[in-house]
Design a protein around this motif. Sequence first.
Motif, mmCIF file in Angstrom:
data_model
loop_
_atom_site.group_PDB
_atom_site.id
_atom_site.type_symbol
_atom_site.label_atom_id
_atom_site.label_comp_id
_atom_site.label_asym_id
_atom_site.label_seq_id
_atom_site.Cartn_x
_atom_site.Cartn_y
_atom_site.Cartn_z
ATOM 1 N N ALA A 140 0.822 -1.210 0.000
ATOM 2 C CA ALA A 140 0.000 0.000 0.000
ATOM 3 C C ALA A 140 0.858 1.264 0.000
ATOM 4 O O ALA A 140 2.032 1.247 0.406
ATOM 5 C CB ALA A 140 -0.934 -0.008 1.212
ATOM 6 N N VAL A 141 0.265 2.364 -0.464
ATOM 7 C CA VAL A 141 0.986 3.638 -0.548
ATOM 8 C C VAL A 141 1.589 4.016 0.802
ATOM 9 O O VAL A 141 2.697 4.557 0.876
ATOM 10 C CB VAL A 141 0.040 4.744 -1.051
ATOM 11 N N ASP A 142 0.849 3.737 1.878
ATOM 12 C CA ASP A 142 1.345 4.049 3.219
ATOM 13 C C ASP A 142 1.690 2.784 4.004
ATOM 14 O O ASP A 142 1.688 2.782 5.232
ATOM 15 C CB ASP A 142 0.301 4.860 3.987
ATOM 16 N N GLY A 143 1.992 1.702 3.279
ATOM 17 C CA GLY A 143 2.249 0.414 3.916
ATOM 18 C C GLY A 143 3.672 0.245 4.399
ATOM 19 O O GLY A 143 4.487 1.179 4.399
ATOM 20 N N GLY A 144 3.977 -0.986 4.781
ATOM 21 C CA GLY A 144 5.277 -1.282 5.381
ATOM 22 C C GLY A 144 6.455 -0.979 4.476
ATOM 23 O O GLY A 144 7.497 -0.495 4.936
ATOM 24 N N SER A 184 6.671 1.307 2.014
ATOM 25 C CA SER A 184 6.851 2.751 1.852
ATOM 26 C C SER A 184 7.515 3.373 3.071
ATOM 27 O O SER A 184 8.195 4.400 2.963
ATOM 28 C CB SER A 184 5.505 3.425 1.597
ATOM 29 N N GLN A 185 7.342 2.765 4.222
ATOM 30 C CA GLN A 185 7.894 3.316 5.454
ATOM 31 C C GLN A 185 9.349 2.912 5.690
ATOM 32 O O GLN A 185 10.031 3.511 6.526
ATOM 33 C CB GLN A 185 7.029 2.874 6.646
ATOM 34 N N THR A 186 9.796 1.897 4.989
ATOM 35 C CA THR A 186 11.168 1.417 5.216
ATOM 36 C C THR A 186 12.083 1.565 4.007
ATOM 37 O O THR A 186 13.298 1.570 4.154
ATOM 38 C CB THR A 186 11.157 -0.069 5.639
ATOM 39 N N ILE A 208 8.206 -5.836 6.592
ATOM 40 C CA ILE A 208 7.212 -6.796 7.069
ATOM 41 C C ILE A 208 7.111 -6.759 8.589
ATOM 42 O O ILE A 208 6.037 -6.949 9.164
ATOM 43 C CB ILE A 208 7.558 -8.216 6.567
ATOM 44 N N GLY A 209 8.241 -6.536 9.240
ATOM 45 C CA GLY A 209 8.202 -6.378 10.691
ATOM 46 C C GLY A 209 8.649 -7.580 11.485
ATOM 47 O O GLY A 209 8.627 -7.544 12.716
#
Length: 688
Positions: free
Chosen positions: A13-17, A19-21, A102-103
Amino acid sequence: MPNYYEMIEQLFAVDGGLSQTLDDYTYRNEQVRFAGKVAEAFHDDLFLCAEAGTGVGKTYAYLIPALLWARQNHEKVVVSTKTKALQEQIVDRDIPQLEQGIGFSFRYIEAKGRENYLCWNKYQRILGGKRSLDKDQIDFVQKILTWAESTHNGDRKELGLPRDVMRHWEVVAADRNSCLREKCQYHDKCFRLKLIKGMAKADIIVVNHALLLSDILVDNRILPEYKRLIIDEAHTFIKETFDRFAYRFEKGDSLKLLTSLYNHDRRIKKGILPHVLSTYPQFSDRVNTCIQLVQQITQATNKIFDEFSHALTGIEGTSLSHVISPSDREDDWFANGLETYNQTWRPAMALLIGYLKELSQDIEGETESIDLNEIYNLLQEVDNVLFTILAEEIHRESAITWLECSQGQAVAICSGEVERGSLLANKLYKELKTLVMVSATLAVEDNFDNFITRAGLMERAAQGKVVTHLETSPFNYNKQACLYILEDMPDPGGKSFGHAVNSVLAEIFASRGGRTMVLFTSRQQLQEASAILRPFCEQRGINLLVQHEDGDFANIRDDFTSSENSILMGVETFWEGVDLKGEVLCCLVIVKLPFRSPTDPYCSAWEQYYRSKYKNSFRHFMLPDAALRFKQGIGRLIRTETDRGAVVVLDTRLVSRNYGHVFIESTPIRNIALISRDLLANELERWC
């Protein structure tokens, strides 16, 4: 906890995992759609054949579903690549980055053939003075001492030493024939055993095609059991299968093996046998007999290949292979070579193997026994291969036999099965629940039928278990690229074509001055162009880089990317697998449509296969194969959303022959223009 599909959607997603990393992450519908198809293949036990155009981000698109599936379902997933570069990229960069997005962490491992790893037993024998080395080998061992004592993986890639130094790697490399297995006292330091244990625990095993196919050859005794397989760079897999499963007897390797037993150089007798003779004089009769046999086999090997080289008389000197036809087997050169094999080589080799085995048993427990046993096993393998080629394969209608050549001389004799799809079906596919075969170039005219047939997937397809997916590149080729076809070039088959090519290239080089790559299909034509254009470039201060003349693939690529005023001319490997992003490359010249030479054994094999099926081999193999290679070549130009440039094709068959549309429709470029040479410089100025 979100289910399998939801987790994949959330990550992309645009604001998913991701994009954040990932600093350079860009949401692409094409990538998400392809990832969804891979997820379906895992969930529904399907075989997926997919083309993902340049820029789709296919590696992340298949890795995320694979990682999540392996973790949630406790099933191993094997990922196979053609190149070690991509294999290492996945392990060293891609999966670690995905873990952050993914975390949670995954258990993954890179697996290569055992020859890539240090053998601790060999290493200790050298340190203990139990194996004699020449000066260069001693220098090599001294250079790796610190690494050998501290490495955790024993992988040669960690060394980073120059190629001329690494050519001595074999003195410490793990190999099947010298392995003592349960008798080895260094199990706790065995890097191969460490690899095996690591694979047993891993969620994801990243291999290369060579190891994957080797596992099939030894009835799956290398890799642990797996049911889910992803084959990246799948456009190379069919040919890799043909090459890997072929029998190959190489003159140089065989002579080197014999030399390790005995070599009389400048009045000095070298090798294992002279050492055994001086250490165990009680076996002098048997050792001296072995020395005589080594000399006989060496002479016979040279004579066999001297005879085989007569087959190349009148053939182009730079030809790389010669397929042995039924009529060839009636010629004197083959009869004489076969006679030498039957009357001298084979009986002498049988005696030598027998005596070496006896010697090894007589001194069992001594260090020399290990060396003799290793050589005995290798000679047994060599003997079996040459017997299989000359006594069995040469007579089978479903196989072809060929000579590999260098500078007009035969250097190896090989034999391979014409079609290997059925073997893949029986040895690989039947054990799988999911198979994903993906490449940036897999479909011909948006159709996968040719690949499915040649890959041996017809039975699965008939069962409705094979699905296909075509994901085009997200790049805007209308704004980023144009393809020019020169209308006033002579026919590629004519004598004037080479002169015209050199003349056009000189014009392009003079106008562009750099950031240009020229792709040839013939090494001879490349060499001829280099001889003429190098002085031309030197006069203008242009750095001309020519494959096979100015360094290996990696060095030439690096030199090209580091200088704006460089021009690269190459064959083979530069048609694919080289990633030249940004302003490094703005003009790509394709000299000829990349049809394989009829003398290419791989081409001959498929020609024979389709002839046996009463089908047209040009339409079913030559044309689709060339179209895919053409698409691969063009794919070198546009690698990011901001790249821009032009492709120039010097082969008028693209428009003069009725099959030209197959090539044109296989390329993503739609700005296609037929122009004359005198207009080319101005047109290139617009795009470059």
